[in-house]
Write a protein that holds these residues in place. Structure first.
Motif, PDB file in Angstrom:
ATOM      1  N   ILE A   1       3.713 -42.821  61.503  1.00 37.05           N
ATOM      2  CA  ILE A   1       4.810 -42.211  60.951  1.00 37.05           C
ATOM      3  C   ILE A   1       5.850 -41.513  61.756  1.00 37.05           C
ATOM      4  O   ILE A   1       5.822 -40.714  62.575  1.00 37.05           O
ATOM      5  CB  ILE A   1       3.951 -40.947  60.013  1.00 37.05           C
ATOM      6  N   ILE A   2       7.118 -42.128  61.347  1.00 38.09           N
ATOM      7  CA  ILE A   2       8.501 -41.691  62.106  1.00 38.09           C
ATOM      8  C   ILE A   2       9.094 -40.523  60.936  1.00 38.09           C
ATOM      9  O   ILE A   2       9.473 -41.301  60.046  1.00 38.09           O
ATOM     10  CB  ILE A   2       9.339 -42.796  62.152  1.00 38.09           C
ATOM     11  N   GLU A   3       9.549 -39.522  61.227  1.00 38.04           N
ATOM     12  CA  GLU A   3      10.300 -38.622  60.612  1.00 38.04           C
ATOM     13  C   GLU A   3      11.586 -38.755  60.665  1.00 38.04           C
ATOM     14  O   GLU A   3      12.067 -38.563  61.978  1.00 38.04           O
ATOM     15  CB  GLU A   3       9.717 -37.150  60.751  1.00 38.04           C
ATOM     16  N   VAL A   4      12.528 -38.889  59.953  1.00 40.87           N
ATOM     17  CA  VAL A   4      13.760 -39.114  59.970  1.00 40.87           C
ATOM     18  C   VAL A   4      14.533 -38.057  59.391  1.00 40.87           C
ATOM     19  O   VAL A   4      14.176 -38.188  57.900  1.00 40.87           O
ATOM     20  CB  VAL A   4      14.315 -40.477  59.604  1.00 40.87           C
ATOM     21  N   ASP A   5      15.387 -37.264  59.482  1.00 39.88           N
ATOM     22  CA  ASP A   5      16.306 -36.462  58.767  1.00 39.88           C
ATOM     23  C   ASP A   5      17.134 -37.194  57.821  1.00 39.88           C
ATOM     24  O   ASP A   5      18.009 -37.824  58.515  1.00 39.88           O
ATOM     25  CB  ASP A   5      16.818 -35.365  59.801  1.00 39.88           C
ATOM     26  N   ALA A   6      17.080 -36.755  56.474  1.00 41.83           N
ATOM     27  CA  ALA A   6      17.688 -37.549  55.529  1.00 41.83           C
ATOM     28  C   ALA A   6      19.136 -37.092  55.211  1.00 41.83           C
ATOM     29  O   ALA A   6      19.895 -37.598  54.350  1.00 41.83           O
ATOM     30  CB  ALA A   6      16.641 -37.974  54.311  1.00 41.83           C
ATOM     31  N   MET A   7      19.474 -36.169  56.041  1.00 41.47           N
ATOM     32  CA  MET A   7      20.689 -35.377  55.354  1.00 41.47           C
ATOM     33  C   MET A   7      21.876 -35.774  56.030  1.00 41.47           C
ATOM     34  O   MET A   7      22.970 -35.297  55.810  1.00 41.47           O
ATOM     35  CB  MET A   7      20.584 -33.674  55.430  1.00 41.47           C
ATOM     36  N   GLY A   8      21.826 -36.550  57.171  1.00 43.34           N
ATOM     37  CA  GLY A   8      22.993 -36.825  57.778  1.00 43.34           C
ATOM     38  C   GLY A   8      23.790 -37.820  56.984  1.00 43.34           C
ATOM     39  O   GLY A   8      23.302 -38.239  55.929  1.00 43.34           O
TER      40      GLY A   8
ATOM     41  N   VAL B   1      13.157 -37.309  55.430  1.00 42.52           N
ATOM     42  CA  VAL B   1      12.823 -35.808  55.168  1.00 42.52           C
ATOM     43  C   VAL B   1      14.097 -35.093  54.803  1.00 42.52           C
ATOM     44  O   VAL B   1      15.026 -35.129  55.288  1.00 42.52           O
ATOM     45  CB  VAL B   1      12.123 -35.183  56.284  1.00 42.52           C
ATOM     46  N   CYS B   2      13.620 -34.377  53.439  1.00 41.49           N
ATOM     47  CA  CYS B   2      14.920 -33.485  53.242  1.00 41.49           C
ATOM     48  C   CYS B   2      14.386 -32.323  52.560  1.00 41.49           C
ATOM     49  O   CYS B   2      13.638 -32.410  51.642  1.00 41.49           O
ATOM     50  CB  CYS B   2      15.853 -34.304  52.138  1.00 41.49           C
ATOM     51  N   LYS B   3      14.506 -31.024  53.255  1.00 42.58           N
ATOM     52  CA  LYS B   3      14.047 -29.784  52.518  1.00 42.58           C
ATOM     53  C   LYS B   3      14.874 -29.451  51.672  1.00 42.58           C
ATOM     54  O   LYS B   3      14.250 -28.485  50.707  1.00 42.58           O
ATOM     55  CB  LYS B   3      14.090 -28.905  53.953  1.00 42.58           C
ATOM     56  N   ASP B   4      16.019 -29.823  51.546  1.00 42.46           N
ATOM     57  CA  ASP B   4      17.190 -29.185  50.309  1.00 42.46           C
ATOM     58  C   ASP B   4      16.838 -29.863  49.038  1.00 42.46           C
ATOM     59  O   ASP B   4      17.522 -30.898  49.014  1.00 42.46           O
ATOM     60  CB  ASP B   4      18.322 -29.330  50.970  1.00 42.46           C
TER      61      ASP B   4
END
Ligand code: ADP
Length: 210
Positions: free
Chosen positions: A173-180, A121-124
């Motif tokens: 479904i596993i959400e992972v922050d993609a911005m790291g 997931v990437c909101k940006d």
């Protein structure tokens, strides 16, 4: 263990989110086999009928038709299994860029038991745009070179690919922050996926754990 269907995790998310980066790292770990439809397509002979078909769609930011995609992907993964590169009894299949439509998800069901969907997931959106622009320069990719084509890729993702999330049970479904950093994202993915892998494969005795 049943080998009817490949034990599979999906790397899911918008273009440029880092599916390929994570898939390639996981591929280096015994017990994981990374399969990317984008890579399969890019490796086709550009002068062949299929290579030309791929270019026709990807250069516009469109998806290759489902029947062609599923056929080529299946032939590729089957060949890898015959060659013993992919060992379905020992390896978790890591799919990157597939399924990209609900129709593809339906076909995939025949071949794959999807244990988890890793949703990067990437909101940006601007950050994704920038990543893709840089990648295009480095890798000479026609699909990421022009802003209009990138925009089209995001539209297609929203319209055709995102609905795939509803195809799979919410708990898978596993959400992972993609911005790291790639290492941080990898750490989060491994946290979630290693227990699943352990539950499905006995790594101590498997041939895959060389
Ligand atoms: P990214 O890594 O930027 O998300 P990919 O390398 O996975 O992009 O895909 C590049 C192009 O290959 C896509 O724009 C599309 O044209 C084609 N493609 C890849 N996977 C699929 C698929 N599952 N179905 C249809 N077309 C696909």
């Amino acid at each position: 263990m049943s080998t009817d269907r490949y034990q599979t995790i999906l790397l899911f998310g918008p273009p440029g989110v880092g599916k390929g980066t994570q898939g390639k790292i996981l591929h280096e770990v015994p017990g994981f086999f990374h399969s990317s439809t984008g890579d399969i397509f890019r490796n086709l002979d550009a002068q062949s009928e299929l290579g030309k078909l791929f270019f026709q769609y990807s250069s516009r930011g469109e998806l290759v038709p489902d029947d062609v995609t599923m056929r080529i992907w299946h032939q590729n993964v089957y060949a890898q299994s015959i060659l013993q590169m992919f060992k379905p009894n020992a390896d978790l299949l890591v799919l990157d860029g597939l399924p990209r439509s609900v129709n593809q998800a339906n076909v995939l069901y025949r071949y794959c038991n999807v244990l988890a969907v890793v949703h990067l997931v990437c909101k940006d959106k601007d950050a994704l745009f920038e990543r893709m622009r840089r990648r295009a320069l480095k890798q000479n990719r026609v699909d990421d070179a022009k802003p209009d084509v990138i925009r089209r890729r995001f539209e297609v993702y929203e319209a055709e690919t995102k609905p795939v999330l509803d195809f799979y049970p919410g708990e898978s479904i596993i959400e992972v922050d993609a911005m790291g950093s790639p290492a941080e994202v990898l750490m989060h993915i491994l946290d979630e996926v290693v227990p699943l892998q352990k539950a499905h494969f006995d790594l101590q005795t498997s041939e895959g754990a060389e």
